[in-house]
Design a protein around this motif. Structure first.
Motif, PDB file in Angstrom:
ATOM      1  N   UNK A 174       0.877  -1.195   0.042  1.00 44.68           N
ATOM      2  CA  UNK A 174      -0.071   0.044  -0.029  1.00 44.68           C
ATOM      3  C   UNK A 174       0.845   1.155  -0.036  1.00 44.68           C
ATOM      4  N   UNK A 175       1.928   1.273   0.929  1.00 45.96           N
ATOM      5  CA  UNK A 175       2.879   2.225   0.695  1.00 45.96           C
ATOM      6  C   UNK A 175       4.305   1.929   0.519  1.00 45.96           C
ATOM      7  N   UNK A 176       5.070   2.875   0.152  1.00 46.10           N
ATOM      8  CA  UNK A 176       6.448   2.777  -0.190  1.00 46.10           C
ATOM      9  C   UNK A 176       7.115   2.824   1.214  1.00 46.10           C
ATOM     10  N   UNK A 177       8.159   1.867   1.299  1.00 50.29           N
ATOM     11  CA  UNK A 177       8.990   1.503   2.456  1.00 50.29           C
ATOM     12  C   UNK A 177       9.821   2.838   2.418  1.00 50.29           C
ATOM     13  N   UNK A 181      23.561  -8.098   7.788  1.00 48.94           N
ATOM     14  CA  UNK A 181      25.309  -8.342   7.792  1.00 48.94           C
ATOM     15  C   UNK A 181      25.616  -9.485   8.574  1.00 48.94           C
ATOM     16  N   UNK A 182      26.392 -10.215   7.608  1.00 46.12           N
ATOM     17  CA  UNK A 182      26.789 -11.418   8.532  1.00 46.12           C
ATOM     18  C   UNK A 182      28.086 -11.278   9.280  1.00 46.12           C
ATOM     19  N   UNK A 208      16.440   0.981   5.581  1.00 46.95           N
ATOM     20  CA  UNK A 208      17.983   0.533   6.277  1.00 46.95           C
ATOM     21  C   UNK A 208      17.841   0.185   7.266  1.00 46.95           C
ATOM     22  N   UNK A 209      16.785   0.367   8.407  1.00 48.05           N
ATOM     23  CA  UNK A 209      16.643  -0.335   9.501  1.00 48.05           C
ATOM     24  C   UNK A 209      16.545  -1.827   9.303  1.00 48.05           C
ATOM     25  N   UNK A 210      15.819  -2.138   8.359  1.00 44.26           N
ATOM     26  CA  UNK A 210      15.696  -3.650   8.130  1.00 44.26           C
ATOM     27  C   UNK A 210      17.047  -4.363   7.781  1.00 44.26           C
TER      28      UNK A 210
END
Ligand SMILES: [Zn+2]
Length: 70
Positions: free
Chosen positions: A6-9, A22-23, A15-17
């Motif tokens: 419905x909305x753009x992230x 990162x490994x 960036x929080x996601x």
């Protein structure tokens, strides 16, 4: 058309996601027996010792633990 969000992230949310993606390099310690680099709380891949116990000692203690259980 298929299902669409419905909305753009927002950039911040995206960036929080991605901050979790990162490994990490696993923690490393040194085997007291052969001085090889190993992971803590794991048996040594080189000599099979766990702390000062050998692989055989661990097996024996497991057998003992099983025998005393019953
Ligand atoms: Zn070792």
């Amino acid at each position: 058309m298929g299902a669409l969000p419905k909305r753009k992230i927002s950039k911040a949310r995206r960036d929080r996601r991605r901050s979790q993606d990162k490994l990490k390099i696993p923690a490393m310690s040194i085997c007291p027996k052969c001085k090889e680099v190993k992971r803590p709380h794991f048996k040594c891949p080189n000599c099979g010792h766990y702390g000062t116990l050998s692989a055989k000692d661990i097996k024996d203690s497991k057998i003992k633990a099983k025998a005393t259980k019953k």
